[in-house]
Design a protein around this motif. Structure first.
Motif, short mmCIF file in Angstrom:
data_model
loop_
_atom_site.label_atom_id
_atom_site.label_comp_id
_atom_site.label_asym_id
_atom_site.label_seq_id
_atom_site.Cartn_x
_atom_site.Cartn_y
_atom_site.Cartn_z
N PHE A 69 5.98 5.00 -9.96
CA PHE A 69 7.18 4.93 -9.13
C PHE A 69 8.41 5.36 -9.93
O PHE A 69 9.27 6.08 -9.43
CB PHE A 69 7.36 3.51 -8.58
CG PHE A 69 6.57 3.21 -7.34
CD1 PHE A 69 5.24 3.59 -7.22
CD2 PHE A 69 7.15 2.54 -6.28
CE1 PHE A 69 4.51 3.32 -6.08
CE2 PHE A 69 6.43 2.26 -5.12
CZ PHE A 69 5.10 2.66 -5.02
N ASN A 70 8.49 4.90 -11.17
CA ASN A 70 9.63 5.26 -12.01
C ASN A 70 9.66 6.74 -12.33
O ASN A 70 10.74 7.34 -12.42
CB ASN A 70 9.62 4.44 -13.30
CG ASN A 70 10.17 3.04 -13.10
OD1 ASN A 70 11.07 2.82 -12.29
ND2 ASN A 70 9.65 2.08 -13.84
N PRO A 73 0.81 -1.23 0.00
CA PRO A 73 0.00 0.00 0.00
C PRO A 73 0.84 1.28 0.00
O PRO A 73 0.28 2.38 -0.02
CB PRO A 73 -0.80 -0.10 1.31
CG PRO A 73 -0.66 -1.51 1.77
CD PRO A 73 0.66 -1.98 1.26
N LEU A 74 2.15 1.16 0.02
CA LEU A 74 3.04 2.31 0.11
C LEU A 74 2.81 3.27 -1.06
O LEU A 74 2.71 2.85 -2.22
CB LEU A 74 4.49 1.84 0.09
CG LEU A 74 5.58 2.87 0.39
CD1 LEU A 74 5.58 3.22 1.86
CD2 LEU A 74 6.94 2.33 -0.05
N SER A 75 2.76 4.58 -0.76
CA SER A 75 2.61 5.57 -1.82
C SER A 75 3.93 5.80 -2.52
O SER A 75 5.01 5.58 -1.95
CB SER A 75 2.11 6.89 -1.23
OG SER A 75 3.12 7.51 -0.46
N ALA A 76 3.86 6.25 -3.77
CA ALA A 76 5.08 6.56 -4.52
C ALA A 76 5.86 7.67 -3.83
O ALA A 76 7.11 7.65 -3.83
CB ALA A 76 4.71 6.96 -5.95
N LYS A 77 5.17 8.62 -3.23
CA LYS A 77 5.84 9.71 -2.53
C LYS A 77 6.65 9.19 -1.35
O LYS A 77 7.80 9.59 -1.13
CB LYS A 77 4.82 10.74 -2.06
CG LYS A 77 5.43 11.95 -1.38
CD LYS A 77 4.35 12.96 -1.00
CE LYS A 77 4.97 14.17 -0.32
NZ LYS A 77 3.93 15.18 0.06
N ARG A 78 6.05 8.29 -0.58
CA ARG A 78 6.77 7.72 0.57
C ARG A 78 7.91 6.84 0.09
O ARG A 78 8.99 6.82 0.70
CB ARG A 78 5.79 6.91 1.44
CG ARG A 78 6.43 6.22 2.62
CD ARG A 78 7.06 7.19 3.58
NE ARG A 78 7.77 6.53 4.66
CZ ARG A 78 8.95 6.91 5.14
NH1 ARG A 78 9.58 7.96 4.61
NH2 ARG A 78 9.52 6.25 6.11
N TRP A 79 7.71 6.11 -1.00
CA TRP A 79 8.75 5.24 -1.54
C TRP A 79 9.98 6.05 -1.95
O TRP A 79 11.11 5.65 -1.67
CB TRP A 79 8.22 4.46 -2.74
CG TRP A 79 9.24 3.55 -3.35
CD1 TRP A 79 9.76 2.41 -2.82
CD2 TRP A 79 9.89 3.71 -4.62
NE1 TRP A 79 10.67 1.84 -3.68
CE2 TRP A 79 10.77 2.62 -4.79
CE3 TRP A 79 9.79 4.66 -5.63
CZ2 TRP A 79 11.55 2.46 -5.93
CZ3 TRP A 79 10.57 4.51 -6.78
CH2 TRP A 79 11.45 3.41 -6.92
N ILE A 80 9.75 7.18 -2.58
CA ILE A 80 10.89 7.97 -3.03
C ILE A 80 11.64 8.56 -1.85
O ILE A 80 12.86 8.75 -1.91
CB ILE A 80 10.45 9.07 -4.03
CG1 ILE A 80 11.58 9.35 -5.04
CG2 ILE A 80 10.02 10.34 -3.35
CD1 ILE A 80 11.92 8.20 -5.93
N GLU A 81 10.96 8.82 -0.75
CA GLU A 81 11.65 9.24 0.47
C GLU A 81 12.57 8.12 0.97
O GLU A 81 13.70 8.38 1.41
CB GLU A 81 10.64 9.61 1.56
CG GLU A 81 9.85 10.88 1.25
CD GLU A 81 8.75 11.12 2.26
OE1 GLU A 81 8.56 10.26 3.16
OE2 GLU A 81 8.05 12.15 2.16
N GLN A 82 12.10 6.89 0.90
CA GLN A 82 12.92 5.76 1.30
C GLN A 82 14.10 5.57 0.34
O GLN A 82 15.21 5.24 0.77
CB GLN A 82 12.07 4.48 1.35
CG GLN A 82 11.01 4.50 2.44
CD GLN A 82 10.15 3.26 2.42
OE1 GLN A 82 10.23 2.43 1.51
NE2 GLN A 82 9.30 3.11 3.44
N GLN A 83 13.86 5.78 -0.94
CA GLN A 83 14.95 5.69 -1.91
C GLN A 83 16.03 6.74 -1.64
O GLN A 83 17.22 6.46 -1.73
CB GLN A 83 14.40 5.84 -3.34
CG GLN A 83 13.60 4.66 -3.83
CD GLN A 83 14.48 3.48 -4.19
OE1 GLN A 83 15.39 3.59 -5.02
NE2 GLN A 83 14.22 2.34 -3.58
#
Length: 237
Positions: A181-182, A126-136
């Motif tokens: 995400f990309n 369920p992770l948002s793309a915005k939160r994912w990019i913070e993790q990246q």
């Protein structure tokens, strides 16, 4: 738009996802060494890092996987001191935790080059793309500042809309989500010259993928490894 479709079709998509998980064979990680020294010449410390694709799920041996192909391509040019740190099922946050444990256990650990494969399990969550990019961003910072990485290659999330194991409309939705995400990752790359984005390269059709229709097959691993090696050689000058 795809999130509006998700809201409308959520029960159906969840059911499809459950059936795919139940019916898709669980392939093991590739067998073989996960660290070694190969080649001769200038020293190059290399980390292959991430999820099941980094771990070689989809082929039998590491020699056929990303690690084997990448090391094989680099060995004629360098003495490659390499390590594979990857786990099937890992998302970005779990991978960060794994890397932090390794760095805590070996504070002197550093790598001249790192090739990363992460994102598919984040897209499935369920992770948002915005939160994912913070993790990246957090991962990039950890690799650069704590692992002293000089050349960092992040692999784009594969086009999940092409995964043959996924039924429609789940395939369409996950394809749109992986594209989202990309796009976030591309925006970071446009502003941050500290890493390079890499495609898998080979088209993800049924003939090139593993028997589960979800992981790379040997042809994809070969193309991926050769592309990553070419970038590393170019970066080293």
């Amino acid at each position: 738009m795809h999130y509006l479709v998700f809201i409308i079709l959520a029960p159906w998509l969840f059911l499809q996802g459950k059936r795919v998980k139940q019916n898709t064979p669980r392939l093991p990680e590739a067998a073989g060494p996960r660290a070694g020294v190969s080649g001769s010449g200038e020293n190059l410390s290399l980390l292959i890092f991430g999820d099941s694709a980094a771990a070689g799920v989809g082929v039998e041996y590491q020699q056929q996987a990303l690690s084997g192909t990448l090391v094989g391509e680099l060995s004629p040019h360098y003495q490659v001191n390499w390590q594979l740190l990857a786990k099937s099922g890992y998302n970005t946050q779990r991978a960060i935790n794994m890397l932090q444990r390794s760095l805590s256990a070996t504070p002197s650990l550093h790598f001249d080059a790192v090739v990363v494969s992460l994102g598919v399990n984040d897209v499935l969550s369920p992770l948002s793309a915005k939160r994912w990019i913070e993790q990246q961003r957090a991962l990039i910072d950890l690799l650069v500042t704590k692992a002293n990485c000089q050349t960092l290659i992040l692999t784009r999330v594969p086009p999940m809309g092409d995964f043959p194991v996924l039924p429609q409309p789940l395939r369409w939705f996950l394809g749109k989500r992986s594209n989202e995400f990309n796009r976030y990752l591309e925006n970071v790359a446009a502003k941050d010259q500290g890493f390079t984005l890499l495609d898998f390269g080979h088209q993800l059709d049924a003939s090139a993928m593993a028997t589960d229709g979800f992981h790379p097959g040997e042809l994809i691993y070969q193309d991926w490894g050769k592309s990553a090696a070419a970038l590393l050689i170019k970066a080293k000058g």
